[in-house]
Design an enzyme around this catalytic site. Structure first.
Site, PDB file in Angstrom:
ATOM      1  N   GLU A   1     -36.905 -20.523  15.043  1.00  0.00           N
ATOM      2  CA  GLU A   1     -37.099 -19.571  13.897  1.00  0.00           C
ATOM      3  C   GLU A   1     -37.387 -20.413  12.582  1.00  0.00           C
ATOM      4  O   GLU A   1     -37.253 -20.051  11.937  1.00  0.00           O
ATOM      5  CB  GLU A   1     -35.568 -18.617  13.434  1.00  0.00           C
ATOM      6  CG  GLU A   1     -34.773 -18.184  14.495  1.00  0.00           C
ATOM      7  CD  GLU A   1     -33.289 -17.761  13.711  1.00  0.00           C
ATOM      8  OE1 GLU A   1     -33.168 -18.044  12.821  1.00  0.00           O
ATOM      9  OE2 GLU A   1     -32.754 -17.010  14.739  1.00  0.00           O
TER      10      GLU A   1
ATOM     11  N   ASN B   1     -37.812 -20.586  20.362  1.00  0.00           N
ATOM     12  CA  ASN B   1     -37.255 -19.424  20.224  1.00  0.00           C
ATOM     13  C   ASN B   1     -37.466 -18.689  18.554  1.00  0.00           C
ATOM     14  O   ASN B   1     -37.026 -19.396  18.188  1.00  0.00           O
ATOM     15  CB  ASN B   1     -36.036 -20.141  20.434  1.00  0.00           C
ATOM     16  CG  ASN B   1     -35.045 -18.994  20.494  1.00  0.00           C
ATOM     17  OD1 ASN B   1     -35.028 -17.811  21.998  1.00  0.00           O
ATOM     18  ND2 ASN B   1     -33.407 -18.410  19.719  1.00  0.00           N
TER      19      ASN B   1
ATOM     20  N   ASP C   1     -28.993  -8.064  23.252  1.00  0.00           N
ATOM     21  CA  ASP C   1     -27.995  -7.049  22.502  1.00  0.00           C
ATOM     22  C   ASP C   1     -28.986  -6.193  22.757  1.00  0.00           C
ATOM     23  O   ASP C   1     -29.831  -6.085  21.400  1.00  0.00           O
ATOM     24  CB  ASP C   1     -27.091  -7.625  21.868  1.00  0.00           C
ATOM     25  CG  ASP C   1     -27.741  -8.693  20.744  1.00  0.00           C
ATOM     26  OD1 ASP C   1     -28.465  -7.953  19.798  1.00  0.00           O
ATOM     27  OD2 ASP C   1     -26.731  -9.594  19.956  1.00  0.00           O
TER      28      ASP C   1
ATOM     29  N   HIS D   1     -32.618  -9.229  19.608  1.00  0.00           N
ATOM     30  CA  HIS D   1     -31.713  -8.409  18.954  1.00  0.00           C
ATOM     31  C   HIS D   1     -32.326  -7.208  18.508  1.00  0.00           C
ATOM     32  O   HIS D   1     -32.674  -7.004  17.736  1.00  0.00           O
ATOM     33  CB  HIS D   1     -31.600  -9.527  17.714  1.00  0.00           C
ATOM     34  CG  HIS D   1     -30.368 -10.666  18.325  1.00  0.00           C
ATOM     35  ND1 HIS D   1     -29.503 -10.703  18.592  1.00  0.00           N
ATOM     36  CD2 HIS D   1     -30.592 -11.923  17.880  1.00  0.00           C
ATOM     37  CE1 HIS D   1     -28.994 -12.404  19.184  1.00  0.00           C
ATOM     38  NE2 HIS D   1     -29.451 -12.740  18.372  1.00  0.00           N
TER      39      HIS D   1
ATOM     40  N   GLU E   1     -31.091 -13.575  24.115  1.00  0.00           N
ATOM     41  CA  GLU E   1     -30.330 -13.701  23.116  1.00  0.00           C
ATOM     42  C   GLU E   1     -30.091 -12.205  23.335  1.00  0.00           C
ATOM     43  O   GLU E   1     -29.927 -11.495  21.734  1.00  0.00           O
ATOM     44  CB  GLU E   1     -30.257 -13.917  21.457  1.00  0.00           C
ATOM     45  CG  GLU E   1     -30.690 -15.547  21.428  1.00  0.00           C
ATOM     46  CD  GLU E   1     -30.937 -16.704  20.321  1.00  0.00           C
ATOM     47  OE1 GLU E   1     -30.324 -15.664  19.139  1.00  0.00           O
ATOM     48  OE2 GLU E   1     -31.440 -17.395  19.909  1.00  0.00           O
TER      49      GLU E   1
END
Length: 339
Positions: free
Chosen positions: A139, A182, A248, A217, A246
Site C-alpha cells: 500500500e 500489494n 472478500d 476488497h 485479500e
C-alpha cells in the site's frame, strides 16, 4: 447445503481449482483453532492476517516475537499448505522505534534503511524455503490524484527508493521467493495506472519484483467487472505474476452505513453468489496469469469487515457462513470452476 449433508459430500475448493490456481485464506491465532477443519479441507495456502507484520514480529529494537507466526507456518506444513508472507514494509503497523533516533526525533536515512535491511534479513531468512512468496511492500501508492506515493515515514526519511531497497534486501536473502507489490483499490482506473507506473519503473531499474498482489476488497457492485478485467490485463502486460491476495465481497456498498442488519436481507446472498460466480469465471479466464487466489478469511464467523467501516455492524463476505456451511456463493464458485 442442508444441515443433513455431511461435510465430505461437499467438494473441496482446493481440488476444484487445482487446475487453475492455489486457493488460500488469511488466518490468525484464533481461527487456526476455530476454523481448523474448514481450513484443512478447503484451502492449500495460508497468509498471516497480522502476525508477520513489523509490529507483531519486531515490537522492540533487538527483540523479535516469532511464536504466532511460527504457529501459522507449522500449521501449513502439517497440512501440506503453501504460505504467503504478509508483509515486510508497510506504513501501518510499524512500531514507532523504527523511525526514531535515541532522543525520540526522526532517524536518518542510513539508520532507517539499516533497520529495514536487518528486519527483512532476519524474517525472510527464518522462513526461507517455507514461505514461497512475500508481499514485500504494501500500500505505498497514493489514493489521491496528484501524487504517486502516499505520504509515510518510510518515504519522508528514506526517500522513494525505500521500495526498491526492500525488494533488493528480500531477494538477496531468499533468491527463490516470489516478491510482490500489494495494494487495494487496485482495479480503480486512476490508482491502477499509478500501480502500473510504480511496477514498470521498478522493472526498468531491474529491481527484483515478480508480481502484483490485487487485494480485491470488493462489494456487490464495485469495482465493475470491466474494471477488474482491465486491471488484470494491465498488470499482466507488465510481465509479472498476479496473485489475488485479500479477496472478500462485502454485502454492503461503501456508502451504506446501516447498522440494523442482524442477518443478510432478502436477496443479498443471492446477489453475492452471482457476483462471486462472475469474479471466479474471470479469474479462471486469466488463469495463465493468476497463480493464487486468497480470501481475507475463511468463514463469516470472523471477518475484519465486522465493525469496519461501520462500527457495530456484522458483515458476511465469504463462501462459508458462521457455522462453516457452504453459502450460495460457494456453490456458484464451484460451478464457475466446472463450467
Amino acid at each position: 447445503m442442508t444441515q443433513r449433508q455431511a461435510p465430505e459430500d461437499i467438494p473441496k475448493l482446493r481440488e476444484v481449482f487445482e487446475p487453475y490456481f492455489r486457493i488460500g485464506a488469511a488466518v490468525n491465532p484464533s481461527t487456526l483453532s476455530t476454523q481448523r477443519e474448514l481450513l484443512a479441507r478447503h484451502f492449500n495456502s495460508v497468509t498471516a492476517e497480522n502476525e508477520m507484520k513489523f509490529a507483531s514480529l519486531h515490537p522492540e529494537e533487538g527483540r523479535y516475537a516469532f511464536e504466532e507466526a511460527d504457529r501459522i507456518v507449522d500449521f501449513a506444513a502439517a497440512h501440506g499448505m503453501a504460505v504467503r508472507g504478509h508483509t515486510l514494509v508497510w506504513h501501518n503497523q510499524t512500531p514507532p522505534w523504527v523511525f526514531q533516533n535515541p532522543t525520540g526525533g526522526a532517524a536518518n536515512r542510513e539508520t532507517l534503511l539499516a533497520r529495514m535491511k536487518s528486519h527483512i534479513e532476519t524474517v525472510v531468512s527464518r522462513y526461507k524455503g517455507l514461505i514461497y512468496a512475500w508481499d514485500v511492500v504494501n500500500e505505498a501508492v497514493s489514493d489521491d490524484g496528484g501524487e504517486l506515493l502516499r505520504p509515510s515515514k518510510w518515504l519522508d526519511i528514506a526517500g522513494e527508493d525505500f521500495i526498491a531497497k526492500a525488494f533488493e534486501y528480500a531477494h538477496a536473502t531468499d533468491p527463490q521467493a516470489l516478491l510482490f507489490y500489494n495494494d487495494y483499490n487496485e482495479s480503480v482506473p486512476e490508482k491502477r495506472e499509478k500501480i502500473c507506473e510504480l511496477v514498470r519503473s521498478l522493472k526498468e531499474r531491474e529491481v527484483p519484483i515478480h508480481g502484483v498482489g490485487l487485494q480485491a476488497h470488493w462489494n456487490l457492485v464495485h469495482p465493475s467487472l470491466d474494471d477488474i478485467r482491465q486491471a488484470i490485463e494491465r498488470y499482466a502486460s507488465l510481465g509479472v505474476k498476479l496473485h489475488i491476495t485479500e479477496l472478500d465481497v462485502s454485502v454492503f456498498l461503501h456508502e451504506d452505513r446501516r447498522t440494523d442488519q442482524k442477518e443478510p436481507e432478502a436477496g443479498m446472498l443471492e446477489r453475492q453468489a452471482e457476483r462471486y460466480g462472475q469474479i471466479f469465471r474471470l479469474f479462471k479466464e486469466y488463469g495463465e496469469h493468476i497463480e493464487s487466489v486468497t480470501f481475507w478469511g475463511a468463514a463469516d464467523d470472523y471477518t475484519w469487515l465486522d465493525n469496519f467501516p461501520v462500527r457495530g455492524r456484522k458483515n458476511w463476505p465469504f463462501l462459508f457462513d458462521a457455522g462453516h456451511r457452504p453459502k450460495p456463493s460457494f456453490h456458484e464458485v464451484v460451478e464457475a470452476a466446472r463450467s
